[in-house]
Write a protein that holds these residues in place. Sequence first.
Motif, PDB file in Angstrom:
ATOM      1  N   UNK A  28      99.786  14.579 100.522  1.00 38.39           N
ATOM      2  CA  UNK A  28     101.042  14.043 101.274  1.00 38.39           C
ATOM      3  C   UNK A  28     100.422  14.034 102.746  1.00 38.39           C
ATOM      4  N   UNK A  29      99.603  15.051 103.200  1.00 39.51           N
ATOM      5  CA  UNK A  29      99.005  14.940 104.414  1.00 39.51           C
ATOM      6  C   UNK A  29      98.280  13.497 104.769  1.00 39.51           C
ATOM      7  N   UNK A  30      97.279  13.265 103.806  1.00 34.89           N
ATOM      8  CA  UNK A  30      96.448  12.125 103.706  1.00 34.89           C
ATOM      9  C   UNK A  30      97.085  10.860 103.569  1.00 34.89           C
ATOM     10  N   UNK A 163      97.829  17.560 116.626  1.00 34.75           N
ATOM     11  CA  UNK A 163      98.941  17.156 115.915  1.00 34.75           C
ATOM     12  C   UNK A 163      99.563  15.777 116.575  1.00 34.75           C
ATOM     13  N   UNK A 164      99.576  15.986 117.931  1.00 35.66           N
ATOM     14  CA  UNK A 164     100.432  14.987 118.578  1.00 35.66           C
ATOM     15  C   UNK A 164      99.665  13.901 118.761  1.00 35.66           C
ATOM     16  N   UNK A 165      98.208  13.826 118.585  1.00 33.05           N
ATOM     17  CA  UNK A 165      97.480  12.480 118.794  1.00 33.05           C
ATOM     18  C   UNK A 165      97.470  12.220 117.243  1.00 33.05           C
ATOM     19  N   UNK A 166      97.486  13.162 116.173  1.00 31.55           N
ATOM     20  CA  UNK A 166      97.541  12.368 115.066  1.00 31.55           C
ATOM     21  C   UNK A 166      98.774  11.507 114.432  1.00 31.55           C
ATOM     22  N   UNK A 167      99.755  12.176 115.122  1.00 31.17           N
ATOM     23  CA  UNK A 167     101.221  11.263 114.925  1.00 31.17           C
ATOM     24  C   UNK A 167     101.139  10.036 115.600  1.00 31.17           C
ATOM     25  N   UNK A 190      92.140  14.885 110.294  1.00 34.69           N
ATOM     26  CA  UNK A 190      93.369  14.605 109.205  1.00 34.69           C
ATOM     27  C   UNK A 190      92.815  14.553 107.878  1.00 34.69           C
ATOM     28  N   UNK A 191      91.719  13.925 107.627  1.00 32.58           N
ATOM     29  CA  UNK A 191      91.398  13.857 106.249  1.00 32.58           C
ATOM     30  C   UNK A 191      90.741  15.076 105.827  1.00 32.58           C
TER      31      UNK A 191
END
Lengths: 288, 424
Positions: A28-30, A163-167, A190-191
């Motif tokens: 789900x994350x990926x 996390x903020x950057x990833x979103x 993230x991967x």
Amino acid sequence: MDMSQAAAIVLSVVNSIALLVIISVGLAVIFGMMGLINLATGEFLMLGAYMTVTFYRLGMGFWVAAILGSLSVGLFGIIIERCLIRFLYGRLAAMMLATWGLSLIMIQVVTLIFGTSTQSLPTPLGSFKIGGYSFSDYSVVVDVAALAMLGLVYVVFTKTRYGTMARAATLDATMASVIGIDVRRVNMLTFGFGAALSGLGGALLSALAGVVPTFGQQYVGNAFMTVISGGAAVLTGTASASVLLGGVQGLVSNASTAFFGSISLLLVAIVLLRFMPNGISGKWGRRF
Amino acid sequence: MVETKRRRRLAHLSILAAALMLGTTLSACQGGAMGGGGNAASNTSGPIKIGMLLDQTGELSLAGQPMLKSAQMAIADVNAKGGVLGRKLALTSYDPQSDNSKYAQYANQLAGQDKVDVIMGGITSASREAIRPVTDRTKTLYMYNEPYEGGVCDKNTFLNGATLDQTISPLIPFGIKKFGPKVYVVAADYNFGHDAAKWVQKLTAKAGGTVVNTEFVPLNVSDFNSIINHIQAAKPDIVASMLVGSNHVAFYRAYAAAGLNQSTPILSETFGLSGEQVVLAPKEAHNIYVAASYYAALNRPENVAFKKLWHQANGADYQEPTAQDVDVWNGIHMYAEAVKKAGTTDRTKVIAALESGITFDGPGGPVSVDPKTHHTIYDVEIAQTNTSHTFDIVKTTPQVQPTWEQSVCDLQAKPDVNKQFTLP
């Protein structure tokens, strides 16, 4: 039905839900954060299980072995992202073929190293009783671990800078890079995070089932069903789909047999996707 | 909107992908038969050729590798004792790579090109059924040296492994007598599991017990929570497990983790076939009773000698022999005895010699051919798991006949019958 039987059913349904969470949260994350379909997700579970068995045989306790197993799959994920995945962003079909190829290679390499014989380690902890029913302590550990994994995903993606950057990178990669976010680095992390979560799922499963090179294949179908039914929202989508599919599967298995339980899960997922093609979270405005 | 479309496409693609992966798993299970091959003429000089088909690679290699070692040992043993009719035995072996289509292909090659005197081998029932049409068509004698579900009735085929009927028949009454009459059956959801469950049902009724429930478990299921709950609700005296494969190992785990193995013993015909006693921790494999025609723990002089040879040939640390390894050893020796008795390798004369009731004193006890059914009469052992990942012998039932096969198959009265009978 007496109280203890009701408790037995509740515990087993909760455990079915937890099992779906631990196999699908990495995927789900990926999928949710990167929009990437990782067909090697089952093999990440498998690798986590093998690494855990290996660390356990080296004399570490199960819990240490499980965490090291998970971390090593995370590291493996980062290497794979650098060497393979990053060249294929935006090319969906190529990505699917590449990860599928990766899964076949991983199965063969593990077969070469460990052979085809079943590996395993004993289920830790003992059992407890409610009325006339006994339960394994470890199934409760799996329930707690599933919650903890969802909690970890929540904290990492909402409370940390990464996390903020990833979103931000998920919502608009170009804009994110314009404001100075290193999207390539974020994707790599993230991967790796998703891979580590799959690895942890495999580590937890290694104490339940026999570990063979094709170990991941039995879970990958359910993992995809859960993630697709959940839709794009990583946390709420996966959690709600696990509750729905795992709940139905658990209840039907208890009321009839494991065979009908497996069928009911697939049936619910198919009907759900017919009426909600973007999954449960498809109409929710927020992405998380 | 673009975003939604992309997501939707993703969803469709990934479902397709999951379906693809399921497809490859399924197609791996299918095989096919090949044509060709002529009559195998019986050779009269030179070595006697034994064709062997046992998987050395792929998922069945775990079983196939020690079985081939056993075949090599048996042939060396016969040759060391002077061979047969002044001729040596020679092995021609191919690796079918755990692929049923290769079984048909190599069986054709053994019969047609190599012109072997007998074909032996096949591990799964599917591989046996891939070989049998070829050996029947090319008129090449076939020996299947492997415990199996039973019921094959074919003039050209000899079945040197114990059948389900032979091993379960002593086990179920033993369990009911010792632990009580209520039996809960969990079985793998495919052909073998369903056959096994029918046998448990039949034998339980015969022994005065009742089957309180039968549950079939698909081979890909490893979540046994609901089944453990069902068993606890039914409160049986015994659980009969006919589960198979690496996923089902999870059952014994879950059963032990819930503490059930302390109170309710498991009877199983399948436990140990995938090395479960090695895979599981001793406390997880506690209180499990099994049955087979051979266990390495048997204390007979023939077995002590056999195990000595086994470890000389394969190394001191090599795994202990199992029933199927011993079946190969017995099969080759019985074939050698039959050729001696027939005075030729001519197929019909060797079949007649085998049907005259050839007996061989194997590591697991005396074995002899049942002339009516071409099955084998065996001593059957009931054994119990111990704390050192092996089995202790509990009880020996001498000379168990293939009773059910005898009730449906008579190759002396009806030699042209060629089918596999199944329990109704």
